[in-house]
Structures are given as structure tokens and as C-alpha cells.
Design an enzyme around this catalytic site. Structure first.
Site, PDB file in Angstrom:
ATOM      1  N   ASP A 147       3.681  -4.402  -5.921  1.00 27.99           N
ATOM      2  CA  ASP A 147       4.340  -5.601  -5.399  1.00 27.99           C
ATOM      3  C   ASP A 147       5.851  -5.500  -5.558  1.00 27.99           C
ATOM      4  O   ASP A 147       6.613  -5.772  -4.622  1.00 27.99           O
ATOM      5  CB  ASP A 147       3.853  -6.849  -6.144  1.00 27.99           C
ATOM      6  CG  ASP A 147       2.429  -7.234  -5.790  1.00 27.99           C
ATOM      7  OD1 ASP A 147       1.929  -6.771  -4.744  1.00 27.99           O
ATOM      8  OD2 ASP A 147       1.824  -8.002  -6.559  1.00 27.99           O
ATOM      9  N   GLU A 203       0.828  -1.213   0.000  1.00 26.05           N
ATOM     10  CA  GLU A 203       0.000   0.000   0.000  1.00 26.05           C
ATOM     11  C   GLU A 203       0.859   1.259   0.000  1.00 26.05           C
ATOM     12  O   GLU A 203       0.540   2.247  -0.665  1.00 26.05           O
ATOM     13  CB  GLU A 203      -0.941  -0.007   1.205  1.00 26.05           C
ATOM     14  CG  GLU A 203      -1.926  -1.171   1.241  1.00 26.05           C
ATOM     15  CD  GLU A 203      -2.770  -1.284  -0.011  1.00 26.05           C
ATOM     16  OE1 GLU A 203      -3.067  -0.236  -0.634  1.00 26.05           O
ATOM     17  OE2 GLU A 203      -3.138  -2.412  -0.383  1.00 26.05           O
TER      18      GLU A 203
END
Length: 486
Positions: free
Chosen positions: A203, A135
Site C-alpha cells: 500500500d 500488486e
């Protein structure tokens, strides 16, 4: 589909030059810093202002957990990761929502939200950190602002509607998704494709942040695999997969990148284990989360796990109002670690549950000799003062606390209670106004402050202070109205 929109990104400008190349990945796998690519749509100041608006709306509409211990833990963990991220230009703030669905998201202003279910479904701290790192990377890459640029290219969009649907999703995932789908209308497919790219990018960068922060990089693909496995055996996939698409390519890419890094198995911190016990014992719809099987397993584990099991048992006994049993279990732990804030907080709750505020006050005052600036202890002591009918002492401490932590509703709510007990009506109104303002109820807050101003001496310093605050909130209210109309 929401993932792009669910993630905010306002940051640019590396913290430390060369951080991306410190032996983390082969040069061809390193990602360029593209955080400034969205600057044409929104400035950092605009993103900060919008983030402030939606945080206030979130406080009013979402089941936020205002637990000082848990708030402190997730912010400490989150900012440890932020310290090892690039392109950070704003402070980060981390929030915990009481929600049994696995999910997390970020939005404007460096604001990151975790669902409490993540503590239930992560097996270790590295897995939880991997979600936060993902995030945070959405934020540093400014994915939400970039999504706005993409949407402007595809079709007009009311972004207040999109972000409002995001907030609705926290409380009601199906309703939130429906609202978002209606807002996106015909441009959905382009946004979905853009979102999948953002997820893989978050990611890739997140794994680097994870490793630099001292966590196991394998935790990210491990957690993604856990989500994928869960979706195969249930008719409805985890909510996190609705908001964070997980095609096979994303999972394999995360695994390949983690495999290129040096293995770094990392034991979970004691605070992670305590936080997990606290959430399982105090929050969520399932009252049986702290099962005898789990506590027994922990009691046979490492020293940290054994201590967490005892804390979990004490939490369980406290929740059942078995105060004497909880005290007997917790007392030896406090004797060994008299400054442990997890133990002190729970023992304070036990004391207050048995109307022993004097004992709580004495213990907390003693602990604060060495930890005078510890916010968890300050709030506990202020609460004990209020419960122990010592409002003057509470007010003195809470003035200090609210000055240091003006965005914590806990401080203002306690201050309102303490000043009400003292009959300080104008100060009570002002404290209540600040709490309302934090939830976006600015018109009501202005009304209370106007009442407070009318109650003090004309031309006094107090009146000038109240009137100045009224002017600030009026300007803020006008700005927020523009967001609501846009």
C-alpha cells in the site's frame, strides 16, 4: 493468508535515482528499497522461468479474457504505473480473468492478474489503478520470494503446491483456499503475520507509484474503505479480503499517507469508461449489469461519460443480436472518430454478425492506413479475412502478427483456421502447436510439430524450423517437469 503468496516480486534496481524523494512523503515515511533481500532463495532468471510455467498453466485452467481491446487497455494502464515504479528488472504482463469476485494478485515473472469484477466495483480509473499499483509493488518488493525465505525458516513447503492452489483459487476460491491451507499446514500463523506486513508495504509504495503516475492517491484508501464497508453488511466478505488482509491499521495507514500527499483529483480516461461498458455488457454471470439506470446516469454526465453510455448501448444491442439498431447507434460515433478502435472493433463484430465481411475488410483496411501497427485492428482484419474467405490475406497478416505478439493465443488460433482453409496442413499443425504450448500442453504441441515436420520435404528449411522448435519445447518441457516434481 494468500496475499504474500499471491503476489510475486521479482524486481530490484531503481529505474531512476531519487524518485522516492520527489516531494511524495516526509523522509521518515519513505521505505527502503529491499527488493534484493530475497535473492538468496531465487534468482531473477528462476522467477522468470517459474512465472512462464504458471502463466501457461493459468491459460489452461483459468477463465482468461482474450479480448484484444481489454488486454491492451489493462497492459497500457499497468505499464504506465510500472514506468513510475522503482526496482523494476523484468517486463510486466497483465491478465484479466472473467470472475465476478473482487480480487487481484501478482506472481513470479512480473505477472499481474485482475478479476473482471474490479471494473464493476471501481468508481473511477484511479481506484482501478490503485489495485494495480498495489500488486506491482508486491512484485517490485519481491514479496513472494521473501515469503519463500520466511517459510524455509518456519517449515518445509512445496511451493508448486502453493502456487497451484493460487491458480485454483481463480476458478474456485473456496477450493483454492482449502488447497493452500493444506499446503501451508503448521506454518500458517507465521505466514499470516508476514502477509499483513507485505500488504501494508505494498500500500505504502503503491500510493507513491499511483501519485507519480498522475492518479489520485486518495483512490487507494477509498477503495479499501469500500471493501471494508462491504464486508460489514454481508455474511461472506469480498474474496479480496480473504487474499489481502485488511486490519484497521492498514486502512488508517493508507489514509494517513494519502492525506500527506497533494490532492490530485483525476478524471477517468475514455478508455477506462469504454472498458467498463464492455465488461459490464459482455462478461460475467450477471447479464443485467448494464442497467438502464447506469446508462441514464452516464448519459447525463461528462462528455466522456455520455460517449461511454452510447458505446454501452451499442454493446448491449450487439449482444442481443439487434445488429441494425446497434449499427445505427454506432455509425455516427464512427463518423466523428473514424480511427477509434473501440468503435471499429464493435462495428466489425456487427458486420460479421450480418455476414458483411467485405464491408468490415474495407473499413479496417482504410483505418490501418494511419494505424498500420495497431494490434487490435490487425486481429480484427485477420478475422474478417478468415470470415470473408480470404485466407491468403489472413495468413500474410497473421505471420506478421504472431511474430510481433507470439504469446497471444488469438493470433495462433486464427492462423490455424486460415492455413486449414488453404489446405496448408503442416502450417496448420504448427499454429495449433504454438497455441497448445502457450497453455502448457507441451507434449501435445511436440506431437503436432513432429507431424508437421514429417509432412514437408526432407532436409527443407521448413523441416529444420519445425525440428528446431521441437527441440526448444522438449527442453522447456523438461524444465517444467522439474517444477511439477519439486
Amino acid at each position: 493468508m494468500i496475499a504474500t503468496l499471491l503476489s510475486s516480486l521479482l524486481l530490484t534496481g531503481p529505474i531512476s535515482a531519487g524518485a522516492e524523494t520527489q516531494g511524495l512523503l516526509p523522509a521518515q515515511d519513505l521505505l527502503p528499497d529491499i527488493g534484493t533481500s530475497a535473492g538468496a532463495t531465487l534468482s531473477i532468471d528462476q522467477e522468470m522461468a517459474m512465472g512462464d510455467f504458471y502463466v501457461r498453466q493459468m491459460r489452461a485452467s483459468a477463465p482468461l479474457i482474450y479480448d484484444p481491446l481489454l488486454t491492451q487497455y489493462i497492459n497500457t494502464l499497468g505499464n504506465r504505473l510500472v514506468a513510475n515504479a522503482n526496482s523494476v528488472r523484468t517486463p510486466f504482463h497483465f491478465y484479466l480473468v472473467n470472475n465476478d469476485q473482487i480480487n487481484a494478485f501478482a506472481f513470479f515473472g512480473g505477472n499481474v492478474v485482475l478479476h473482471s469484477a474490479l471494473f464493476r466495483y471501481t468508481d473511477n480509473e484511479s481506484e482501478l489503478a490503485s489495485v494495480l499499483a498495489h500488486e506491482i509493488s508486491h512484485v517490485t518488493q519481491r514479496h513472494l520470494a521473501r515469503a519463500m525465505e520466511e517459510q524455509q525458516r518456519l517449515a518445509p513447503l512445496t511451493w508448486v503446491g502453493v502456487l497451484g492452489s493460487i491458480l485454483l483459487t481463480m476458478a474456485s476460491p473456496q477450493a483454492g483456499m482449502a488447497g493452500l491451507s493444506g499446503t501451508l499446514a503448521g506454518a500458517q500463523q507465521g505466514i499470516i503475520s508476514f502477509t499483513q506486513g507485505n500488504e501494508q508495504e505494498a500500500d505504502r509504495i503503491g500510493i507513491q507509484v499511483l501519485q507519480r503516475s498522475g492518479f489520485d492517491p486518495q483512490a487507494m484508501p477509498n477503495f479499501l474503505q469500500k471493501l471494508a464497508d462491504q464486508s460489514r453488511y454481508v455474511s461472506k466478505p469480498p474474496e479480496m479480503l480473504l487474499t489481502h488482509p485488511l486490519p484497521d491499521s492498514r486502512l488508517s495507514d493508507a489514509r494517513n499517507r494519502a492525506n500527506q500527499m497533494k490532492p490530485h483529483p483525476t478524471a477517468s480516461s475514455q478508455d477506462y469508461l469504454f472498458a467498463k461498458m464492455r465488461i459490464l455488457g459482455m462478461y460475467g454471470a450477471d447479464e443485467n449489469s448494464l442497467t438502464p439506470e447506469l446508462l441514464d446516469k452516464l448519459s447525463k454526465g461528462t462528455v466522456r461519460e455520455q460517449l461511454a453510455a452510447k458505446y454501452g448501448q451499442a454493446v448491449q444491442l450487439y449482444q442481443a443480436k439487434k445488429y441494425d439498431e446497434a449499427r445505427n447507434l454506432l455509425q455516427p460515433l464512427l463518423a466523428q472518430q473514424p480511427g477509434n478502435i473501440w468503435f471499429l472493433d464493435l462495428m466489425t463484430d456487427i458486420d460479421l454478425g450480418q455476414n458483411k465481411s467485405a464491408a468490415a475488410i474495407a473499413r479496417l483496411q482504410n483505418a490501418m492506413v494511419k494505424q498500420n501497427d495497431e494490434p487490435v485492428l490487425q486481429l480484427n482484419l485477420a478475422n474478417a479475412y478468415v470470415q470473408g474467405r480470404q485466407p491468403a490475406a489472413a495468413i500474410k497478416l497473421l505471420h506478421r502478427y504472431t511474430f510481433a505478439y507470439p504469446n497471444d493465443p488469438n493470433g495462433w488460433d486464427l492462423l490455424a483456421q486460415a492455413t486449414a482453409t488453404q489446405g496448408l496442413r503442416d502450417q496448420e499443425l504448427a499454429a495449433r502447436a504454438e497455441s497448445l504450448a502457450l497453455s502448457g500442453k507441451l507434449t501435445q504441441a511436440i506431437g503436432l510439430l513432429s507431424d508437421a515436420s514429417a509432412r514437408v520435404k526432407l532436409g527443407s528449411l521448413e523441416q529444420a524450423r519445425y525440428d528446431a522448435r521441437i527441440d526448444q519445447l522438449r527442453r522447456l518441457n523438461e524444465r517444467f517437469r522439474k517444477y511439477q516434481k519439486s
